[in-house]
Design a protein around this motif. Structure first.
Motif, PDB file in Angstrom:
ATOM      1  N   LEU A 100      27.431 -11.956  28.481  1.00 27.83           N
ATOM      2  CA  LEU A 100      26.893 -12.981  29.362  1.00 27.83           C
ATOM      3  C   LEU A 100      27.270 -12.705  30.814  1.00 27.83           C
ATOM      4  O   LEU A 100      26.444 -12.838  31.714  1.00 27.83           O
ATOM      5  CB  LEU A 100      27.403 -14.354  28.929  1.00 27.83           C
ATOM      6  CG  LEU A 100      26.873 -15.556  29.684  1.00 27.83           C
ATOM      7  CD1 LEU A 100      25.352 -15.641  29.568  1.00 27.83           C
ATOM      8  CD2 LEU A 100      27.506 -16.823  29.155  1.00 27.83           C
TER       9      LEU A 100
ATOM     10  N   MET B 266      33.346 -19.005  22.083  1.00 27.32           N
ATOM     11  CA  MET B 266      32.557 -17.817  22.391  1.00 27.32           C
ATOM     12  C   MET B 266      33.406 -16.580  22.155  1.00 27.32           C
ATOM     13  O   MET B 266      34.559 -16.518  22.570  1.00 27.32           O
ATOM     14  CB  MET B 266      32.096 -17.877  23.851  1.00 27.32           C
ATOM     15  CG  MET B 266      31.096 -16.805  24.200  1.00 27.32           C
ATOM     16  SD  MET B 266      30.541 -16.881  25.920  1.00 27.32           S
ATOM     17  CE  MET B 266      29.642 -18.413  25.929  1.00 27.32           C
ATOM     18  N   THR B 267      32.831 -15.591  21.490  1.00 27.70           N
ATOM     19  CA  THR B 267      33.561 -14.355  21.237  1.00 27.70           C
ATOM     20  C   THR B 267      33.700 -13.557  22.534  1.00 27.70           C
ATOM     21  O   THR B 267      32.966 -13.783  23.493  1.00 27.70           O
ATOM     22  CB  THR B 267      32.834 -13.483  20.198  1.00 27.70           C
ATOM     23  OG1 THR B 267      31.577 -13.057  20.752  1.00 27.70           O
ATOM     24  CG2 THR B 267      32.611 -14.225  18.894  1.00 27.70           C
TER      25      THR B 267
ATOM     26  N   GLU C 205      34.982  -4.371  22.957  1.00 27.61           N
ATOM     27  CA  GLU C 205      33.882  -5.104  23.580  1.00 27.61           C
ATOM     28  C   GLU C 205      33.340  -4.363  24.798  1.00 27.61           C
ATOM     29  O   GLU C 205      32.133  -4.238  24.976  1.00 27.61           O
ATOM     30  CB  GLU C 205      34.336  -6.518  23.996  1.00 27.61           C
ATOM     31  CG  GLU C 205      34.616  -7.446  22.847  1.00 27.61           C
ATOM     32  CD  GLU C 205      36.018  -7.313  22.277  1.00 27.61           C
ATOM     33  OE1 GLU C 205      36.816  -6.479  22.774  1.00 27.61           O
ATOM     34  OE2 GLU C 205      36.321  -8.034  21.315  1.00 27.61           O
TER      35      GLU C 205
ATOM     36  N   LYS D 199      30.432 -11.752  23.344  1.00 25.62           N
ATOM     37  CA  LYS D 199      29.404 -12.618  23.928  1.00 25.62           C
ATOM     38  C   LYS D 199      29.747 -12.978  25.371  1.00 25.62           C
ATOM     39  O   LYS D 199      28.883 -13.011  26.237  1.00 25.62           O
ATOM     40  CB  LYS D 199      29.239 -13.889  23.098  1.00 25.62           C
ATOM     41  CG  LYS D 199      28.525 -13.674  21.800  1.00 25.62           C
ATOM     42  CD  LYS D 199      28.333 -14.975  21.075  1.00 25.62           C
ATOM     43  CE  LYS D 199      27.639 -14.747  19.743  1.00 25.62           C
ATOM     44  NZ  LYS D 199      27.460 -16.019  19.022  1.00 25.62           N
ATOM     45  N   ARG D 200      31.016 -13.269  25.621  1.00 21.80           N
ATOM     46  CA  ARG D 200      31.448 -13.634  26.974  1.00 21.80           C
ATOM     47  C   ARG D 200      31.209 -12.476  27.944  1.00 21.80           C
ATOM     48  O   ARG D 200      30.678 -12.666  29.028  1.00 21.80           O
ATOM     49  CB  ARG D 200      32.927 -14.040  26.949  1.00 21.80           C
ATOM     50  CG  ARG D 200      33.440 -14.597  28.234  1.00 21.80           C
ATOM     51  CD  ARG D 200      34.876 -15.155  28.154  1.00 21.80           C
ATOM     52  NE  ARG D 200      35.751 -14.540  27.176  1.00 21.80           N
ATOM     53  CZ  ARG D 200      36.071 -15.061  25.984  1.00 21.80           C
ATOM     54  NH1 ARG D 200      35.571 -16.218  25.621  1.00 21.80           N
ATOM     55  NH2 ARG D 200      36.897 -14.423  25.177  1.00 21.80           N
TER      56      ARG D 200
END
Length: 103
Positions: free
Chosen positions: A23, A15-16, A52, A19-20
Motif C-alpha cells: 500500500l 494489516m500484514t 516483504e 499489505k502495508r
C-alpha cells in the motif's frame, strides 16, 4: 465472550507487513508529483521485513514499463513512461451509463 469478539475483530482488521508495504509503495507511485515527474524513490523502512521487501521489489522488477535502479543506500528508484491515450483504460464515472443496455 466480549474478549473473543474483540480478538476476532482485531485480527480481521490487522494489516500484514506485505499489505502495508504494498500500500505504501502504491501510494508513492500514484502520488500526483510522482505521476508528473514519472519517477519515485522508495526507501526501505525499519518496519519492512526482508521477505516483504524482496517480494514487493521482485514484483516491481517483473512489471512491464517500469525501469528499476537499486541505489547504494538500499533504496530503489522506479521510472516509467507515460501511458499513451489509446492505451489508457476506459473509466465510466456516470452510474446511469453502467445500467442495462437499451437494446
Amino acid at each position: 465472550m466480549a474478549n473473543q469478539a474483540d480478538k476476532k475483530e482485531a485480527s480481521q482488521t490487522e494489516m500484514t507487513g506485505l499489505k502495508r508495504l504494498g500500500l505504501r509503495v502504491s501510494n508513492m507511485i500514484n502520488h500526483p508529483v510522482a505521476q508528473i515527474q514519472r519517477w519515485v524513490t522508495i526507501h526501505r523502512l525499519d518496519s519492512d521485513g526482508d521477505r516483504e521487501w524482496e517480494e514487493v521489489i521482485g514484483l516491481l522488477a517483473e512489471t512491464d514499463g517500469i525501469d528499476m535502479e537499486r541505489n547504494e543506500d538500499g533504496s530503489v528508484t522506479l521510472r516509467w513512461e507515460p501511458i499513451a491515450d489509446e492505451d489508457r483504460p476506459f473509466v465510466v464515472k456516470d452510474e446511469q451509463l453502467l445500467g442495462a443496455a437499451p437494446f
